[in-house]
Write an enzyme that holds these catalytic residues in place. Structure first.
Site, PDB file in Angstrom:
ATOM      1  N   SER A  12      54.642  71.411  37.615  1.00  0.00           N
ATOM      2  CA  SER A  12      54.558  72.031  36.283  1.00  0.00           C
ATOM      3  C   SER A  12      53.340  72.956  36.197  1.00  0.00           C
ATOM      4  O   SER A  12      53.391  73.995  35.532  1.00  0.00           O
ATOM      5  CB  SER A  12      54.531  70.970  35.181  1.00  0.00           C
ATOM      6  OG  SER A  12      53.331  70.239  35.217  1.00  0.00           O
ATOM      7  N   ASN A  13      52.261  72.606  36.888  1.00  0.00           N
ATOM      8  CA  ASN A  13      51.098  73.520  36.906  1.00  0.00           C
ATOM      9  C   ASN A  13      51.396  74.777  37.706  1.00  0.00           C
ATOM     10  O   ASN A  13      50.982  75.873  37.331  1.00  0.00           O
ATOM     11  CB  ASN A  13      49.862  72.805  37.467  1.00  0.00           C
ATOM     12  CG  ASN A  13      49.231  71.908  36.434  1.00  0.00           C
ATOM     13  OD1 ASN A  13      48.581  72.380  35.515  1.00  0.00           O
ATOM     14  ND2 ASN A  13      49.479  70.606  36.548  1.00  0.00           N
ATOM     15  N   MET A  89      48.741  66.288  47.272  1.00  0.00           N
ATOM     16  CA  MET A  89      48.307  64.896  47.418  1.00  0.00           C
ATOM     17  C   MET A  89      47.641  64.617  48.769  1.00  0.00           C
ATOM     18  O   MET A  89      47.847  63.567  49.361  1.00  0.00           O
ATOM     19  CB  MET A  89      49.501  63.953  47.183  1.00  0.00           C
ATOM     20  CG  MET A  89      50.122  64.095  45.804  1.00  0.00           C
ATOM     21  SD  MET A  89      48.916  64.013  44.447  1.00  0.00           S
ATOM     22  CE  MET A  89      48.678  62.244  44.379  1.00  0.00           C
ATOM     23  N   ARG A  90      46.865  65.567  49.242  1.00  0.00           N
ATOM     24  CA  ARG A  90      46.132  65.346  50.491  1.00  0.00           C
ATOM     25  C   ARG A  90      44.715  65.866  50.356  1.00  0.00           C
ATOM     26  O   ARG A  90      44.499  66.911  49.748  1.00  0.00           O
ATOM     27  CB  ARG A  90      46.783  66.119  51.646  1.00  0.00           C
ATOM     28  CG  ARG A  90      48.106  65.569  52.008  1.00  0.00           C
ATOM     29  CD  ARG A  90      48.684  66.226  53.231  1.00  0.00           C
ATOM     30  NE  ARG A  90      49.982  65.635  53.460  1.00  0.00           N
ATOM     31  CZ  ARG A  90      50.174  64.481  54.056  1.00  0.00           C
ATOM     32  NH1 ARG A  90      49.166  63.821  54.558  1.00  0.00           N
ATOM     33  NH2 ARG A  90      51.376  63.971  54.178  1.00  0.00           N
ATOM     34  N   HIS A 108      42.386  68.416  37.559  1.00  0.00           N
ATOM     35  CA  HIS A 108      42.440  66.955  37.519  1.00  0.00           C
ATOM     36  C   HIS A 108      42.651  66.503  36.072  1.00  0.00           C
ATOM     37  O   HIS A 108      41.972  67.001  35.161  1.00  0.00           O
ATOM     38  CB  HIS A 108      41.132  66.370  38.085  1.00  0.00           C
ATOM     39  CG  HIS A 108      41.174  64.880  38.148  1.00  0.00           C
ATOM     40  ND1 HIS A 108      41.900  64.205  39.104  1.00  0.00           N
ATOM     41  CD2 HIS A 108      40.627  63.931  37.349  1.00  0.00           C
ATOM     42  CE1 HIS A 108      41.778  62.904  38.896  1.00  0.00           C
ATOM     43  NE2 HIS A 108      41.013  62.718  37.842  1.00  0.00           N
TER      44      HIS A 108
HETATM   45  C1  GRF Z   1      48.509  67.155  37.464  1.00  0.00           C
HETATM   46  O1  GRF Z   1      48.289  66.173  36.483  1.00  0.00           O
HETATM   47  C2  GRF Z   1      47.223  67.558  38.116  1.00  0.00           C
HETATM   48  O2  GRF Z   1      46.131  67.489  37.264  1.00  0.00           O
HETATM   49  C3  GRF Z   1      47.084  66.531  39.215  1.00  0.00           C
HETATM   50  O3  GRF Z   1      48.396  66.350  39.688  1.00  0.00           O
HETATM   51  C4  GRF Z   1      49.316  66.603  38.636  1.00  0.00           C
HETATM   52  C5  GRF Z   1      50.322  67.585  39.135  1.00  0.00           C
HETATM   53  O4  GRF Z   1      51.352  67.781  38.205  1.00  0.00           O
HETATM   54  N1  GRF Z   1      46.144  66.971  40.214  1.00  0.00           N
HETATM   55  P1  GRF Z   1      52.410  68.947  38.420  1.00  0.00           P
HETATM   56  O5  GRF Z   1      53.040  68.719  39.790  1.00  0.00           O
HETATM   57  O6  GRF Z   1      51.681  70.247  38.359  1.00  0.00           O
HETATM   58  O7  GRF Z   1      53.426  68.804  37.319  1.00  0.00           O
END
Ligand code: GRF
Length: 194
Positions: A12-13, A89-90, A108
């Site tokens: 989503s980001n 996630m790494r 974060h």
């Molecule tokens: C977000 O909450 C970001 O802050 C964290 O991982 C999540 C990723 O969410 N580091 P998305 O995949 O962007 O929806």
């Protein structure tokens, strides 16, 4: 300016950043997605938006160094000015961080240094704190650590559930990440020594 977004999950980001680029809220010429998860929804989002995708699976390499070398090799084609981690996630190795010194940022879902780690939203709710928020920061060699670029807090409401809080945190992230990148691109964020 060329931007690489690293993401492993929902994206989503990633989508919020791509939208900000398309709407010219941030002046980026080229966007590439780097993902280690071929099945992740973020990859589908990128394909739909016709964004270049670099897929590099960790299990295809004997070591983290080889895995990162493959990413570096492929990024070289694109002259990347900024790497935005968005749910990647790494941990990146010190060598990788050094190579892109001052050019890797992360988002974060908490007010760092509080609630580091993968369950920051839940941890803040469980801790019954009154406020939590979102942090965008430069990446260094520790997890969820490094100079802060932007932080914004939100109040945890008495009746918040994990999902209601997550919703508000994510909405805030989608607002804050483009803003932080704009500050970086406008030269308004300078990392001093260290
Ligand atoms: C977000 O909450 C970001 O802050 C964290 O991982 C999540 C990723 O969410 N580091 P998305 O995949 O962007 O929806």
């Amino acid at each position: 300016m060329n931007l690489a977004i690293f993401a492993s999950g929902n994206g989503s980001n990633f989508a919020a950043l791509v939208k900000a680029v398309k709407e010219k809220k941030i002046k980026i010429k080229f966007v590439v997605l780097v993902s280690d998860q071929p099945e992740a929804f973020v990859v589908k989002r990128a394909q739909k938006a016709r964004i270049t995708v670099i897929l590099v699976k960790r299990e295809d390499f004997a070591s983290r160094a080889d895995f990162e070398a493959a990413i570096i090799q492929r990024l070289k084609n694109y002259k990347i000015d900024l790497i935005a981690l968005a749910g990647f996630m790494r941990m990146l190795s010190p060598g990788f961080v050094k190579l892109y010194h001052k050019r890797i940022i992360n988002i974060h879902p908490a007010l760092l240094p509080a609630f580091k780690g993968a369950h920051a939203i839940r941890d803040a709710l469980d801790a019954k704190v009154n406020f939590t928020g979102v942090t965008v920061h430069f990446v260094d060699n520790q997890m969820d650590h490094g100079p802060v670029i932007l932080q914004k807090q939100i109040k945890i409401k008495r009746l918040d559930s994990l999902s209601s809080l997550e919703k508000r945190i994510h909405a805030l992230e989608h607002e804050l990440y483009p803003q932080a990148i704009k500050l970086f691109l406008d030269g308004k964020v300078k990392r001093l020594k260290g």
